[in-house]
Design an enzyme around this catalytic site. Structure first.
Site, PDB file in Angstrom:
ATOM      1  N   LEU A 342       0.819  -1.213   0.000  1.00 45.17           N
ATOM      2  CA  LEU A 342       0.000   0.000   0.000  1.00 45.17           C
ATOM      3  C   LEU A 342       0.847   1.254   0.000  1.00 45.17           C
ATOM      4  O   LEU A 342       0.426   2.306  -0.468  1.00 45.17           O
ATOM      5  CB  LEU A 342      -0.912   0.015   1.239  1.00 45.17           C
ATOM      6  CG  LEU A 342      -1.972  -1.083   1.327  1.00 45.17           C
ATOM      7  CD1 LEU A 342      -2.648  -1.054   2.688  1.00 45.17           C
ATOM      8  CD2 LEU A 342      -3.003  -0.927   0.223  1.00 45.17           C
ATOM      9  N   SER A 344       5.205   2.819   1.281  1.00 44.95           N
ATOM     10  CA  SER A 344       6.487   2.532   1.915  1.00 44.95           C
ATOM     11  C   SER A 344       7.109   3.834   2.376  1.00 44.95           C
ATOM     12  O   SER A 344       6.762   4.914   1.913  1.00 44.95           O
ATOM     13  CB  SER A 344       7.431   1.806   0.947  1.00 44.95           C
ATOM     14  OG  SER A 344       7.672   2.585  -0.209  1.00 44.95           O
ATOM     15  N   GLY A 345       8.011   3.709   3.336  1.00 44.79           N
ATOM     16  CA  GLY A 345       8.706   4.873   3.879  1.00 44.79           C
ATOM     17  C   GLY A 345      10.037   4.457   4.443  1.00 44.79           C
ATOM     18  O   GLY A 345      10.510   3.324   4.243  1.00 44.79           O
ATOM     19  N   GLY A 346      10.647   5.377   5.185  1.00 46.08           N
ATOM     20  CA  GLY A 346      11.972   5.113   5.713  1.00 46.08           C
ATOM     21  C   GLY A 346      12.004   4.012   6.753  1.00 46.08           C
ATOM     22  O   GLY A 346      13.059   3.469   7.057  1.00 46.08           O
ATOM     23  N   GLY A 348       9.847   1.199   6.717  1.00 51.84           N
ATOM     24  CA  GLY A 348       9.307  -0.072   6.277  1.00 51.84           C
ATOM     25  C   GLY A 348       8.214   0.097   5.242  1.00 51.84           C
ATOM     26  O   GLY A 348       7.895   1.196   4.800  1.00 51.84           O
ATOM     27  N   LYS A 365       2.210  -3.299   8.643  1.00 51.19           N
ATOM     28  CA  LYS A 365       3.449  -2.552   8.455  1.00 51.19           C
ATOM     29  C   LYS A 365       4.623  -3.415   8.890  1.00 51.19           C
ATOM     30  O   LYS A 365       4.662  -3.924  10.010  1.00 51.19           O
ATOM     31  CB  LYS A 365       3.446  -1.248   9.239  1.00 51.19           C
ATOM     32  CG  LYS A 365       4.727  -0.435   9.003  1.00 51.19           C
ATOM     33  CD  LYS A 365       4.607   1.002   9.441  1.00 51.19           C
ATOM     34  CE  LYS A 365       5.846   1.792   9.021  1.00 51.19           C
ATOM     35  NZ  LYS A 365       5.750   3.208   9.375  1.00 51.19           N
ATOM     36  N   ASP A 472       5.380  11.168  14.558  1.00 53.01           N
ATOM     37  CA  ASP A 472       5.465  11.112  13.095  1.00 53.01           C
ATOM     38  C   ASP A 472       4.150  11.583  12.470  1.00 53.01           C
ATOM     39  O   ASP A 472       3.611  10.941  11.576  1.00 53.01           O
ATOM     40  CB  ASP A 472       5.794   9.693  12.636  1.00 53.01           C
ATOM     41  CG  ASP A 472       6.400   9.664  11.224  1.00 53.01           C
ATOM     42  OD1 ASP A 472       6.874  10.726  10.756  1.00 53.01           O
ATOM     43  OD2 ASP A 472       6.402   8.602  10.592  1.00 53.01           O
TER      44      ASP A 472
END
Length: 682
Positions: A342, A344-346, A348, A365, A472
């Site tokens: 769905l 992604s980021g720093g 995971g 996640k 965050d």
């Protein structure tokens, strides 16, 4: 058309299902919209089987979607159940009608816990679980006997209970054996106005008695959340019984419609063996070598798959609730396939999943944790965060740890992230979906989403049992449910501390553009840092620009500084998202921009609390900015740290946030109108 509609209604009724928005009737469960979990299944004849008589099982079955409860919501339900022991008089535990925040009931245990709670969560007010138990074992939680009915609130210690019985027409109490392998009718009703719960049972085909078995006064307004699931739960342990639901009717704010007892399915009686045809064995003629080879191939494939999905739990991991097995999450995400991603980021990637058994949609996640140090503390906080309950939070369902992988399981949000709706990223090739994504999100929706996230942060900072610092807050972590309500998600970086205590020093985490400047000095996760990130989000939503635009001109690269400069020039309206074409309330837009500047003030003690932000957005406080708030020095080099000259006047009490100094909200005289709760046009 009338004839066609009549035919459709006859067919649907013949199927045994009658459903409206807040009520439904199942005369048998084939077909039926149910969320099944654990050992539960619908038999071929339409009987709902929660568990069979095997040992150590849990079975859950809930209506497929949540229902909307309010503090004044009443409900009524009737159902027919049967408890069938393998040998008469030697059965296991019973079943429970249940209202809960989730159909999964993560962390629930077998036996006396009936698949509802466990020894750690039993009695916690944050459970928000209501149940009526029909139990056939006298457990260690204060049960009155081994054949009783009880009303349970957040605990398997009943608030009220009675031995199973009904009142006949002459008002004589007649005993009923719950696990006698016969169908039993049950009625449960809650009247919100009288704050009374009535529970009644009777033998099959006996009219509902006029006098309930249990009539207990209890206020459920603090137990029932705005969104709740209704259904059934059961469990076995060292002894087992099969648990069946044959029909079910439910209604909110009205009387549940009666079941058609003549149409309910049957269920297997004790000792009734299945009359399947014997399987014809023809493999004797096959080569022994071929048979051995086939067995070896199958066994090898099984062992490889088992090793791939195996996991070894450390002793401490068993102490924390809400844990999912790695196998279930692997199967749910189809092996963590790329096509299920769905986002992604720093920290995971996030996968869409459908849990085996129940089919419930979740978001998983996968966080890579490079070190084993702190993993136990991390899991402890995640398990605690699983008890958070608020309509504007994405529910954290649970967690899983396997080797260096930490897996966090959340509710699935079908409308994606606010980030995607504003900036239209990752458009698919599907033309219809692309057109939906490229529609500009209107100001009304943006403003309501900002209010939703302010309410979520207020709950985390001040209203839960501990202070929760999200760490965050950003547009990609603001998710939208099926009704476009804003929900704050991704608690993988959150930190907890007690009200009135100081936050711990930690390493800096977050996203560039949302990070409060003091983090580079203090290394402490504070509510003020969350307020800063929320301020950046406000500016991002109002301006339609990211907090950092690397490709923009130098003077426009940082969103906060750009809006500051426009404000100092008296042109703050120029910061609004040009794609809105002026379709917004000017006063609302200016308030959001100015409030965003105040939230991103470089001095943390000068920022408002989330309570004041929420009050301002809801029209219950004065606008927290004056034209003289901003000084000519855009970098605030000479600005005093005394917040009394820049903060708002409010008719309500200031935040109880212990990190804010006393007297932080002094009175100033604002030339702007007082908001009266009806909007900025007042």
């Amino acid at each position: 058309m009338v004839l066609s509609l009549a035919v459709s209604l006859v067919w649907f009724s013949a199927a045994g299902v009658i459903s409206q928005r807040d009520s439904f009737v199942f005369n048998g469960f084939e077909p039926a919209n149910l969320s099944l979990n654990g050992a539960s299944l619908v038999r071929s004849n339409g009987a709902l089987q929660l568990t069979n008589s095997s040992l150590n099982l849990i079975g859950h079955s809930f209506y497929h979607r949540p229902l909307s409860f309010r503090s004044d919501t009443s409900f009524s339900t009737t159902f027919v159940f049967a408890i069938v022991p393998p040998v008469p008089g030697q059965g296991g535990h019973g079943l429970a009608f249940t209202i809960a925040p989730s159909p999964l009931l993560p962390g629930a245990q077998i036996g006396q816990w009936l698949g509802l709670l466990n020894s750690t969560t039993d009695g916690n007010s944050s459970n928000h679980v209501f149940a009526v138990e029909f139990d056939t074992v006298q457990g260690q939680n204060g049960d009155i006997d081994s054949n009783h009915v009880g009303i349970d609130i957040n605990s398997l210690v009943s608030n009220a209970s009675e031995s199973a019985a009904y009142y006949s027409g002459d008002n004589q109490k007649q005993a009923i054996i719950l696990d006698d392998a016969v169908p039993i009718q049950a009625w449960v009703g809650y009247r919100a106005r009288e704050k009374r719960i009535d529970v009644t049972i009777a033998p099959f085909r006996v009219d509902k008695p006029h006098r309930p078995l249990i009539s207990h006064t209890l206020d459920l307004s603090s137990v029932l959340l705005p969104s709740m699931y209704v259904g059934f739960s059961s469990a076995t342990m060292k002894l087992g019984s099969a648990h069946y639901i044959l029909g079910w009717s439910f209604s909110l704010n009205g009387e549940a419609r009666p079941l058609d007892l003549s149409r309910l399915p049957s269920f297997p009686r004790p000792g009734a063996g299945s009359k399947r045809a014997e399987t014809i064995m023809i493999v004797a003629s096959l080569s022994g070598t071929f048979l051995l080879l086939a067995v070896a191939v199958i066994l090898g494939a099984y062992l490889i798959r088992r090793a791939k999905l195996s996991e070894t739990l450390e002793d401490w991991e068993r102490d924390y609730p809400h844990r999912f097995s790695y196998k279930d999450l692997y199967l749910a995400t189809k092996g963590f396939k790329d096509r299920e991603v769905l986002g992604s980021g720093g920290f995971g990637r996030v996968y869409k999943g459908n849990l085996p058994g129940s089919g419930a949609e979740v978001a998983v996640k996968r966080v890579s944790h490079g070190s084993k140090q702190g993993v136990r503390e991390f899991i402890a906080e995640v398990a605690s965060l699983g008890r958070l309950r608020h309509r504007n939070l994405v529910q954290l369902q649970g967690w899983c740890k396997r080797n260096d992988d930490l897996l966090l399981v959340y509710d699935y949000m079908p409308n994606g992230s606010l980030d995607r709706l504003i900036f239209h990223e990752d458009d698919d090739d599907d033309e219809h979906e692309m057109q939906q994504q490229r529609t500009v999100l209107g100001w009304k929706e943006r403003y309501r989403i900002l209010q939703d996230i302010a309410a979520a942060l207020l709950y985390l900072h001040e209203e839960w049992e501990q202070v929760v610092v999200h760490r965050d807050v950003k547009a990609s972590n603001v998710l939208l449910d099926s009704e476009m309500n804003g929900r704050l998600g991704d608690f993988g970086l959150s930190r907890l501390y007690e009200h009135g205590s100081n936050p711990r020093t930690t390493h800096i985490v977050g996203t560039l553009g949302y990070l409060a400047p003091e983090l580079t000095r203090t290394y402490k996760a504070t509510t003020e840092a969350d307020v800063y990130a929320y301020g950046a989000l406000m500016l991002e939503v109002a301006c339609g620009r990211r907090p950092v635009e690397p490709k923009a001109a130098v003077e426009e690269m940082l969103l906060v500084e750009w809006v500051q400069e426009l404000y100092s020039e008296g042109k703050i309206a120029d910061a609004s998202d040009q794609r809105l074409n002026g379709w917004y309330m000017k006063e609302e837009m200016e308030m959001v921009l100015k409030l965003g500047l105040l939230c991103t003030h470089p001095q943390p003690q000068a920022r408002p609390s989330m309570r004041h932000v929420w009050q301002a957005l809801g029209g219950h406080a004065l606008l927290p900015l004056e034209p003289r708030f901003m000084c000519e020095d855009l970098e605030f080099k000479n600005m005093s740290t005394d917040s009394s000259s820049i903060l708002m006047q409010t008719p309500l009490e200031s935040s109880s946030d212990s990190l804010r100094p006393e007297g932080g909200f002094d009175t100033v005289h604002s030339p702007l109108p007082l908001l009266d709760g009806k909007g900025l046009s007042a």
